[in-house]
Design a protein around this motif. Structure first.
Motif, mmCIF file in Angstrom:
data_model
loop_
_atom_site.group_PDB
_atom_site.id
_atom_site.type_symbol
_atom_site.label_atom_id
_atom_site.label_comp_id
_atom_site.label_asym_id
_atom_site.label_seq_id
_atom_site.Cartn_x
_atom_site.Cartn_y
_atom_site.Cartn_z
ATOM 1 N N LEU A 1 -16.985 -3.516 -65.199
ATOM 2 C CA LEU A 1 -18.147 -4.142 -64.583
ATOM 3 C C LEU A 1 -18.283 -3.567 -63.188
ATOM 4 O O LEU A 1 -17.409 -3.759 -62.352
ATOM 5 N N SER A 2 -19.358 -2.826 -62.934
ATOM 6 C CA SER A 2 -19.535 -2.130 -61.662
ATOM 7 C C SER A 2 -20.723 -2.695 -60.900
ATOM 8 O O SER A 2 -21.735 -3.046 -61.503
ATOM 9 N N ILE A 3 -20.579 -2.765 -59.588
ATOM 10 C CA ILE A 3 -21.681 -3.122 -58.700
ATOM 11 C C ILE A 3 -21.843 -1.965 -57.730
ATOM 12 O O ILE A 3 -20.994 -1.747 -56.861
ATOM 13 N N ASN A 4 -22.929 -1.208 -57.891
ATOM 14 C CA ASN A 4 -23.135 -0.007 -57.099
ATOM 15 C C ASN A 4 -24.283 -0.197 -56.121
ATOM 16 O O ASN A 4 -25.015 -1.171 -56.180
ATOM 17 N N GLY A 5 -24.458 0.781 -55.242
ATOM 18 C CA GLY A 5 -25.569 0.745 -54.303
ATOM 19 C C GLY A 5 -25.096 0.555 -52.879
ATOM 20 O O GLY A 5 -23.895 0.477 -52.584
ATOM 21 N N THR A 6 -26.056 0.475 -51.964
ATOM 22 C CA THR A 6 -25.742 0.371 -50.547
ATOM 23 C C THR A 6 -25.744 -1.069 -50.050
ATOM 24 O O THR A 6 -25.536 -1.312 -48.868
ATOM 25 N N GLY A 7 -26.009 -2.010 -50.938
ATOM 26 C CA GLY A 7 -26.054 -3.406 -50.532
ATOM 27 C C GLY A 7 -24.683 -4.042 -50.458
ATOM 28 O O GLY A 7 -23.654 -3.367 -50.527
ATOM 29 N N LYS A 8 -24.676 -5.370 -50.318
ATOM 30 C CA LYS A 8 -23.435 -6.121 -50.194
ATOM 31 C C LYS A 8 -23.386 -7.216 -51.251
ATOM 32 O O LYS A 8 -24.415 -7.620 -51.781
ATOM 33 N N VAL A 9 -22.192 -7.686 -51.533
ATOM 34 C CA VAL A 9 -21.987 -8.858 -52.375
ATOM 35 C C VAL A 9 -21.605 -10.009 -51.453
ATOM 36 O O VAL A 9 -20.553 -9.972 -50.808
ATOM 37 N N LEU A 10 -22.483 -10.997 -51.364
ATOM 38 C CA LEU A 10 -22.248 -12.139 -50.490
ATOM 39 C C LEU A 10 -21.888 -13.356 -51.331
ATOM 40 O O LEU A 10 -22.590 -13.690 -52.280
ATOM 41 N N VAL A 11 -20.781 -14.012 -50.997
ATOM 42 C CA VAL A 11 -20.320 -15.200 -51.694
ATOM 43 C C VAL A 11 -20.299 -16.354 -50.705
ATOM 44 O O VAL A 11 -19.652 -16.282 -49.670
ATOM 45 N N GLY A 12 -21.033 -17.414 -51.041
ATOM 46 C CA GLY A 12 -21.070 -18.581 -50.179
ATOM 47 C C GLY A 12 -22.106 -18.512 -49.082
ATOM 48 O O GLY A 12 -22.238 -19.447 -48.292
ATOM 49 N N THR A 13 -22.852 -17.431 -49.014
ATOM 50 C CA THR A 13 -23.891 -17.271 -48.003
ATOM 51 C C THR A 13 -24.873 -16.208 -48.473
ATOM 52 O O THR A 13 -24.533 -15.369 -49.304
ATOM 53 N N ASN A 14 -26.090 -16.252 -47.957
ATOM 54 C CA ASN A 14 -27.051 -15.179 -48.220
ATOM 55 C C ASN A 14 -27.417 -14.463 -46.925
ATOM 56 O O ASN A 14 -28.397 -13.717 -46.881
ATOM 57 N N THR A 15 -26.614 -14.686 -45.899
ATOM 58 C CA THR A 15 -26.825 -14.048 -44.610
ATOM 59 C C THR A 15 -25.585 -13.250 -44.231
ATOM 60 O O THR A 15 -24.469 -13.767 -44.286
ATOM 61 N N VAL A 16 -25.783 -11.996 -43.854
ATOM 62 C CA VAL A 16 -24.651 -11.164 -43.442
ATOM 63 C C VAL A 16 -24.169 -11.638 -42.080
ATOM 64 O O VAL A 16 -24.922 -11.624 -41.105
ATOM 65 N N PRO A 17 -22.912 -12.076 -41.970
ATOM 66 C CA PRO A 17 -22.414 -12.600 -40.691
ATOM 67 C C PRO A 17 -22.126 -11.487 -39.693
ATOM 68 O O PRO A 17 -22.068 -10.308 -40.058
ATOM 69 N N ALA A 18 -21.940 -11.857 -38.456
ATOM 70 C CA ALA A 18 -21.607 -10.899 -37.411
ATOM 71 C C ALA A 18 -20.297 -10.199 -37.741
ATOM 72 O O ALA A 18 -19.347 -10.814 -38.217
ATOM 73 N N GLY A 19 -20.274 -8.900 -37.506
ATOM 74 C CA GLY A 19 -19.074 -8.114 -37.757
ATOM 75 C C GLY A 19 -18.947 -7.578 -39.155
ATOM 76 O O GLY A 19 -17.988 -6.865 -39.461
ATOM 77 N N ALA A 20 -19.907 -7.908 -40.038
ATOM 78 C CA ALA A 20 -19.810 -7.481 -41.442
ATOM 79 C C ALA A 20 -20.805 -6.391 -41.777
ATOM 80 O O ALA A 20 -21.198 -6.243 -42.929
#
Length: 376
Positions: free
Chosen positions: A184-203
């Motif tokens: 099971l692969s997740i490709n691309g330039t995006g991110k996998v966010l768990v527990g939030t839909n906002t990229v936190p500072a430093g990530a």
């Protein structure tokens, strides 16, 4: 005699299937007062056909066609007719009973709702009606199978919009993903966010983000190596396992230097970064315990061995000036050094003046340098 012949003739006409009747108004079947042009009080049957060939062209006698083949299929619609023979209002129903795809093509330049073709996905159906138009006009209209504008949300995190199934629906029941041995692969330039839909500072460069708020225990990894107080440790390939922060440092697993020691103290005054011919191979980052021993016979001078950027492993000072050569002590010394990365580290030497030792470890045990890791 005339009456009998007339009745017989009308009876024959009424029973003959080759005779067509036309009349103004409505026609009813099993109903006395039809309310539509054709009013049938009962069931209605149309032609049903099942095909298995991967290529099929729909014909005049078709109404419902079911596909039961073993591969993707291509169905062709008949060309439109202008004038006499125009089949405006003809309906075709196509049912896909397989796990394959059916592509339904209009005859160029005709279209289906403006498209040259449409797809009927696995286990889906479509109903088409002829508009009676010809040429580049939309000669067929799709009456169902994707034409609906309502959204259906599945209970396993999928959303169905017509025939388009998308990720992102509400997960309202436990859902297991069985890979059956497949990756099971997740490709691309995006991110996998768990527990939030906002990229936190430093990530900004992180690919996986887990936000558990202020609750402990956001991550659990069990591989059989986990134990109380262990930390996740990586090897040279990035493969992580759980390991103790304190190793079996003082067990009998010391590693000795590599190479052959050469006398580094025969050079000019103030010599620094003098090659010794020896090095240490550090397998992983962490804290290491070093022990070494050598006796230098010389007139008054200062000598030491060190690893550039890390620290010294042996050092001695001249405490009392003497015109005669003396043995510098202590011979055996220990050090604790930290290495931020694995690798091969050369050991070099330093001395303070021009005096060249008349002897080098003369009459003493052989030079040694051992090291062992004791903490990550």
């Amino acid at each position: 005699m005339f009456k009998i012949s007339t009745k017989l003739i009308f009876a024959m006409i009424a029973l003959s299937p080759a005779i067509a009747f036309a009349q103004a108004g409505n026609v009813g079947v099993n109903t006395v007062n039809p309310g539509s042009t054709m009013d049938i009080n009962g069931s209605l049957a149309a032609n049903y056909k099942a095909v298995t060939t991967a290529t099929y062209n729909l014909v005049l006698s078709d109404f419902h066609v079911s596909y039961n083949g073993s591969s993707d299929a291509v169905f062709g619609l008949p060309p439109s007719v202008s004038g006499v023979g125009n089949f405006k209002g003809r309906i075709y129903r196509i049912k896909n009973n397989t796990n394959f795809k059916i592509t339904v093509n209009a005859v160029a330049p005709e279209t289906i709702n403006g498209n040259a073709s449409i797809s009927v996905p696995a286990n889906q159906s479509v109903e088409l009606v002829s508009t009676g138009l010809t040429g580049t006009n939309s000669t067929w209209e799709k009456m169902s199978a994707g034409a609906l504008a309502t959204t259906t949300t599945a209970s396993n995190g999928l959303t169905l919009f017509g025939t388009d199934v998308k990720l992102g629906g509400t997960l309202s029941q436990p859902t297991d993903i069985a890979t059956a041995g497949n990756n099971l692969s997740i490709n691309g330039t995006g991110k996998v966010l768990v527990g939030t839909n906002t990229v936190p500072a430093g990530a900004a460069s992180a690919k996986i983000v887990i936000d558990n708020g202020t609750t402990n225990g956001a991550l659990q990894i069990k591989d059989g190596t986990q134990q109380l107080g262990y930390v996740l440790t990586s090897d040279a390939n990035g493969l992580a396992t759980w390991s103790s922060t304190v190793t079996t440092a003082f067990a009998d697993n010391w590693t000795s230097y590599t190479g052959t020691l050469v006398n580094p103290f025969t050079g000019n005054s103030g010599g620094d970064n003098l090659p010794t011919g020896i090095s240490v191979n550090i397998p992983a980052k962490g804290w290491y315990f070093f022990r070494s021993g050598i006796t230098i016979t010389s007139t008054c001078n200062d000598y030491w061995f060190y690893i550039p950027g890390i620290g010294e492993v042996w050092k001695t000072y001249c405490g009392t000036a003497s015109p005669d050569p003396i043995n510098f002590v202590p011979r055996d010394q220990t050090r604790v050094l930290y290495f931020a990365a694995p690798g091969v580290y050369p050991i070099v030497a330093h001395k303070t003046n021009l005096v060249v030792p008349s002897g080098f470890n003369v009459g003493n045990p052989t030079f040694y340098l051992d090291f062992v890791k004791f903490q990550n």
